[in-house]
Write an enzyme that holds these catalytic residues in place. Sequence first.
Site, PDB file in Angstrom:
ATOM      1  N   SER A 207       0.835  -1.198   0.000  1.00  0.00           N
ATOM      2  CA  SER A 207       0.000   0.000   0.000  1.00  0.00           C
ATOM      3  C   SER A 207       0.876   1.257   0.000  1.00  0.00           C
ATOM      4  CB  SER A 207      -0.960  -0.036   1.195  1.00  0.00           C
ATOM      5  OG  SER A 207      -1.959   0.945   1.096  1.00  0.00           O
ATOM      6  N   ASP A 345     -10.394  -3.595  -5.428  1.00  0.00           N
ATOM      7  CA  ASP A 345      -9.884  -2.814  -4.298  1.00  0.00           C
ATOM      8  C   ASP A 345     -10.729  -1.549  -4.159  1.00  0.00           C
ATOM      9  OD1 ASP A 345      -8.488  -1.191  -2.505  1.00  0.00           O
ATOM     10  OD2 ASP A 345      -6.528  -1.794  -3.254  1.00  0.00           O
ATOM     11  N   HIS A 376      -8.328  -4.683  -0.661  1.00  0.00           N
ATOM     12  CA  HIS A 376      -7.108  -3.951  -0.325  1.00  0.00           C
ATOM     13  C   HIS A 376      -6.314  -4.752   0.698  1.00  0.00           C
ATOM     14  CE1 HIS A 376      -4.628  -0.341  -0.349  1.00  0.00           C
ATOM     15  NE2 HIS A 376      -4.474  -0.511   0.952  1.00  0.00           N
TER      16      HIS A 376
END
Length: 425
Positions: A207, A345, A376
């Site tokens: 991320s 996501d 995610h």
Amino acid sequence: MNAMLETPELPAVFDGVKLAAVAAVLYVIVRCLNLKSPTAPPDLYFQDSGLSRFLLKSCPLLTKEYIPPLIWGKSGHIQTALYGKMGRVRSPHPYGHRKFITMSDGATSTFDLFEPLAEHCVGDDITMVICPGIANHSEKQYIRTFVDYAQKNGYRCAVLNHLGALPNIELTSPRMFTYGCTWEFGAMVNYIKKTYPLTQLVVVGFSLGGNIVCKYLGETQANQEKVLCCVSVCQGYSALRAQETFMQWDQCRRFYNFLMADNMKKIILSHRQALFGDHVKKPQSLEDTDLSRLYTATSLMQIDDNVMRKFHGYNSLKEYYEEESCMRYLHRIYVPLMLVNAADDPLVHESLLTIPKSLSEKRENVMFVLPLHGGHLGFFEGSVLFPEPLTWMDKLVVEYANAICQWERNKSQCSDTEQVEADLE
């Protein structure tokens, strides 16, 4: 007589209403859980080359179906929520040592070091340098699960603890982690290179960490020395392009934005004395910080504008997002690079995925992997209801790293053979 004839029809009417209600509920469940979505191998974007052909042959997960848990695994929201609240299932507790590095501005950076638990498949000394997601650290369950799996595959792991993220580590300067600051990650990498001069590096970012590691590698060619490859998972590539989509209610992104902002506020306010205290010698840019605006912030953009950009003296939010995003550095990365996102996501809008797609069409070293499901940082696997402890993401990153290590070993052996033949001639 008429009443007697009509009464038998009432139960049939009620049964019809019940049936319609059940059908409506089932329809909502099917839509919300995305049950009609197929399982399929991930979409792959790459240029045909010797490296890409080797990866397709050596990484079965790239061409096999990713099969999430049947009941809920096709919902990106549930995958994301389970990652956010639960992290992982039956997460192990790898044993490591915490290292402390004093930065030039007085900040104390920390990272955790985990030694390998087995010999690597190519027999070399390989270290994974890992950058977690926003406000994360080595104690998060998804990081622990990945580290344990990497250790068992022969990797030493160094995991950065984002500045200010660990609740028991006080800040020693008026600065905490930001969206794209690479200082602490660079200090960790330099420590590893100095302490283990024979090791080679596999760079991994999750991320926000994906943005940091890609930006770090692209900042200077020297940062790519001893780096075998890089893997980025679930990053958004451009904060400037993402900010508008993050304020939209589509896919509940505005709600996720609110939750993440609330968490960031708690972290910042837990360090309020170190950051904003009267006794603290802080940069001029922080002097005019209005904490009342921080208390009322409902989005990450408001927090970034009021606080985060000021740690590095950016004059505007636009300048902060432009300078801290990795998008302008990606074309400077020359080592093998795998970019992974999930199509469902809810945090990363589909428009942002044109960035890795475009890059993979221009660069032979880049492969973009896009499974249909995973949310995610979820990527849970399992048969029906209960997920497995190890995720598809964990296995893919290690499988790719193993393949790159073997690719480099084969190249080295070919070079040695050619040199011997040249000497004989």
